[in-house]
Design a protein around this motif. Structure first.
Motif, PDB file in Angstrom:
ATOM      1  N   CYS A 346       0.846  -1.188   0.000  1.00 57.12           N
ATOM      2  CA  CYS A 346       0.000   0.000   0.000  1.00 57.12           C
ATOM      3  C   CYS A 346       0.881   1.237   0.000  1.00 57.12           C
ATOM      4  N   TYR A 348       0.698   4.972   1.223  1.00 58.68           N
ATOM      5  CA  TYR A 348      -0.179   5.619   2.209  1.00 58.68           C
ATOM      6  C   TYR A 348      -0.361   7.109   1.938  1.00 58.68           C
ATOM      7  N   GLU A 352      -5.295   6.354  -0.265  1.00 59.91           N
ATOM      8  CA  GLU A 352      -4.315   5.272  -0.291  1.00 59.91           C
ATOM      9  C   GLU A 352      -4.483   4.441  -1.562  1.00 59.91           C
ATOM     10  N   ALA A 354      -3.682   0.563  -2.704  1.00 62.03           N
ATOM     11  CA  ALA A 354      -3.207  -0.757  -2.269  1.00 62.03           C
ATOM     12  C   ALA A 354      -3.427  -1.768  -3.376  1.00 62.03           C
ATOM     13  N   ARG A 355      -2.566  -2.754  -3.388  1.00 61.24           N
ATOM     14  CA  ARG A 355      -2.717  -3.783  -4.434  1.00 61.24           C
ATOM     15  C   ARG A 355      -2.253  -5.133  -3.940  1.00 61.24           C
ATOM     16  N   ALA A 413      -7.547   2.067   1.902  1.00 57.54           N
ATOM     17  CA  ALA A 413      -7.308   0.970   0.953  1.00 57.54           C
ATOM     18  C   ALA A 413      -6.361  -0.074   1.545  1.00 57.54           C
ATOM     19  N   GLY A 414      -5.388   0.382   2.340  1.00 59.82           N
ATOM     20  CA  GLY A 414      -4.424  -0.547   2.942  1.00 59.82           C
ATOM     21  C   GLY A 414      -5.097  -1.561   3.860  1.00 59.82           C
ATOM     22  N   ILE A 417      -7.585  -4.066   1.540  1.00 59.48           N
ATOM     23  CA  ILE A 417      -6.988  -5.050   0.633  1.00 59.48           C
ATOM     24  C   ILE A 417      -6.843  -6.421   1.307  1.00 59.48           C
TER      25      ILE A 417
END
Ligand SMILES: Cc1cc2nc3c(=O)[nH]c(=O)nc-3n(C[C@H](O)[C@H](O)[C@H](O)COP(=O)(O)OP(=O)(O)OC[C@H]3O[C@@H](n4cnc5c(N)ncnc54)[C@H](O)[C@@H]3O)c2cc1C
Length: 476
Positions: A346, A348, A352, A354-355, A413-414, A417
């Protein structure tokens, strides 16, 4: 042959090395850690912890300035960077006991401070003491490479090791590199009141991510007032910290002079492999990278690599995962154990990004059949309630619905995920996520809603006509 003194000797007491040491000692191994500076590594002192702490203060300052979004009168806070950095220091000090020599000595680990070197394939010498071990673990991490730009070092360029020690005002920060570290720091300093200019050779920020995802972050940074110079090479830096200027050259050869006060170098990390006596240990190095196999074993079967120095993904969770893989091999002799290939990360920034798994670009490049599904935070009730509707989730699946990759750009998003990490690790399909009940109203429901897109695809006019006929439905 004499029995080695230790089961495991760890060289480098950072994120990866300390997990090996604590895990090994807890399982009954005799362990030593050799650390040349202080236990905790980059993550604690110069990486994840200080950067995320700084970002939190930046986030608060930004929310105060834009409080009208939540129907609260906005205020323009006068940020005292020194006070913010003191808070950063306080958070580090609060976490430090977990990584302290006292804690590790309490676990029975022999903590040795000093910089040593291999003196043979099965011996490492430090402070005149010869350590022999069944297994050695190299976990010396990485550092910011100082770029060969005229005047850069003389200008007192900052790196991740010095920036969190700043106590002076930073009127104008020039950031070299629009990768994850550069982008996080650029946005944070901007929100804490500095002018910020980012210079990068690439045409956009976060080049490892799909362009549509990175564009959401870049737009947010532009809205914050961060200035960008892309596809630019740096000619020189003049002056020193407080009053300096950077000359950059655009693709068409045009030169621009940017006046600033501080420069941060956030491009190009270098593995810490120097002065370790690797040759004496029979550990081969190629192109500045330690040669290791898929199980993290170097060309000396006694010596493993974990974390940043292994030369792959440079994240704390990867270093910790490597540590577990090496422990299983060193202690239980499970030599088939390999690191997982399902690696999330991620950036930050706000929002954010993330993947985990394949990006859309990677899926295309691999050429296998795949489809891409998107769902916007705008359609998530909780995101509306929070006033954080920027961004979307993207799911890449094979024709049977097996999830190949998920990327999320948006609030938290972090955290979001994590569900996809588990799903991909277990080979799940989009339908498995669709079928799982998600708490309402949460941001996490975006995981279900993006997976639903795959499920809905099955509902064609023909299949709908059949359902209506079979079940005697009367709707349109
Ligand atoms: C600004 C910044 C932000 C970051 N943010 C994140 C994030 O949010 N999330 C994330 O997952 N990752 C993040 N990272 C990356 C993360 O910090 C690293 O991936 C992680 O620390 C790697 O762990 P490691 O054990 O390989 O190395 P480290 O934790 O750096 O430990 C290496 C240790 O080895 C010691 N050492 C070096 N050479 C020798 C020697 N010759 N002899 C003995 N000891 C030696 C060092 O002093 C150090 O203590 C960030 C990095 C930076 C720079």
């Amino acid at each position: 042959m004499a029995r080695p003194e230790f089961d495991i000797v760890v060289i480098g007491g950072g994120a990866g090395g300390l997990v090996v040491a604590a895990g090994g000692a807890t399982l009954g191994a005799k362990v030593a850690v050799v650390e040349k500076h202080k236990l905790g590594g980059d993550c604690l002192w110069y990486g994840c912890v200080p950067s995320k702490t700084l970002i939190k203060s930046a986030h608060v300052a930004h929310a105060m300035r834009h409080a009208d979004r939540w129907a609260i009168p906005p205020v323009d806070p006068k940020v005292d960077l020194a006070a913010v950095m003191e808070r950063v220091d306080g958070v580090i000090r609060g976490i430090e006991p977990n990584d302290s020599p006292e804690r590790f000595r309490g676990l029975g680990v022999d903590v040795i401070f000093g910089a040593g070197r291999f003196v043979g394939p099965d011996a490492f010498e430090v402070n005149g003491r010869r350590l022999t071990a069944k297994t050695f673990v190299l976990s010396t991490g990485s550092r910011q490479a100082m770029l060969p730009i005229p005047g850069l070092a003389e200008a007192g360029a900052l790196t991740n090791e010095s920036i969190f020690h700043l106590r002076e005002d930073v009127p104008h920060l020039i950031v070299i590199g629009g990768g994850p570290i550069g982008s996080e720091m650029a946005q944070a300093f901007r929100r804490l009141g500095s002018e910020v200019t980012v210079v990068d050779m690439a045409p956009r920020i976060l080049p490892r991510e799909d362009a549509d995802l990175a564009a959401v972050v870049q737009r947010s940074m532009v809205d914050d007032g961060v200035r960008f110079h892309f596809e630019a090479s740096i000619v020189k830096v003049e002056g020193a910290r407080g009053a300096l200027a950077m000359t950059i050259r655009a693709k068409d050869g045009r030169e621009t002079r940017i006046a600033g006060t501080h420069v941060l170098v956030a491009a190009g990390r270098k593995a810490n492999i120097e002065d370790l006596g690797l040759e004496a240990a029979g550990v081969q190095v190629e192109k500045n990278r330690i040669v290791s196999d898929a199980k993290l074993r170097t060309t000396n079967p006694r010596v493993f690599v974990v974390g940043d120095v292994a030369g792959g993904y440079q994240f704390t969770h990867v270093a910790e995962h490597h540590a577990g893989v090496v422990l299983r091999q060193a202690i239980f002799k499970l030599f088939w154990t390999k690191p997982s290939t399902v690696i999330p990360w991620c950036t930050y920034t706000d929002p954010e990004l993330a993947r985990v798994g394949l990006s859309e670009d990677e899926a295309k490049a691999q050429g296998g059949p795949h489809k891409v599904y998107r769902f916007a935070f705008e359609e998530i009730d909780r995101a509306r309630a929070e006033g954080e509707t920027e961004g979307f989730a993207k799911l890449v699946a094979d024709p049977k619905g097996r999830i190949l990759g998920v990327a999320i750009v948006g609030p938290h998003a972090g955290e979001l995920i994590a569900e996809s990490v588990l799903a991909i690790s277990k080979g799940m399909k989009a339908g498995d996520i669709s079928a799982a009940i998600h708490t309402y109203p949460t941001l996490a429901s975006i995981n279900r809603r993006v997976a639903d897109q795959k499920q809905k695809e099955g509902l064609t006019p023909t299949s709908k006509a059949w359902i209506k006929r079979i079940f005697g439905l009367q709707g349109a």
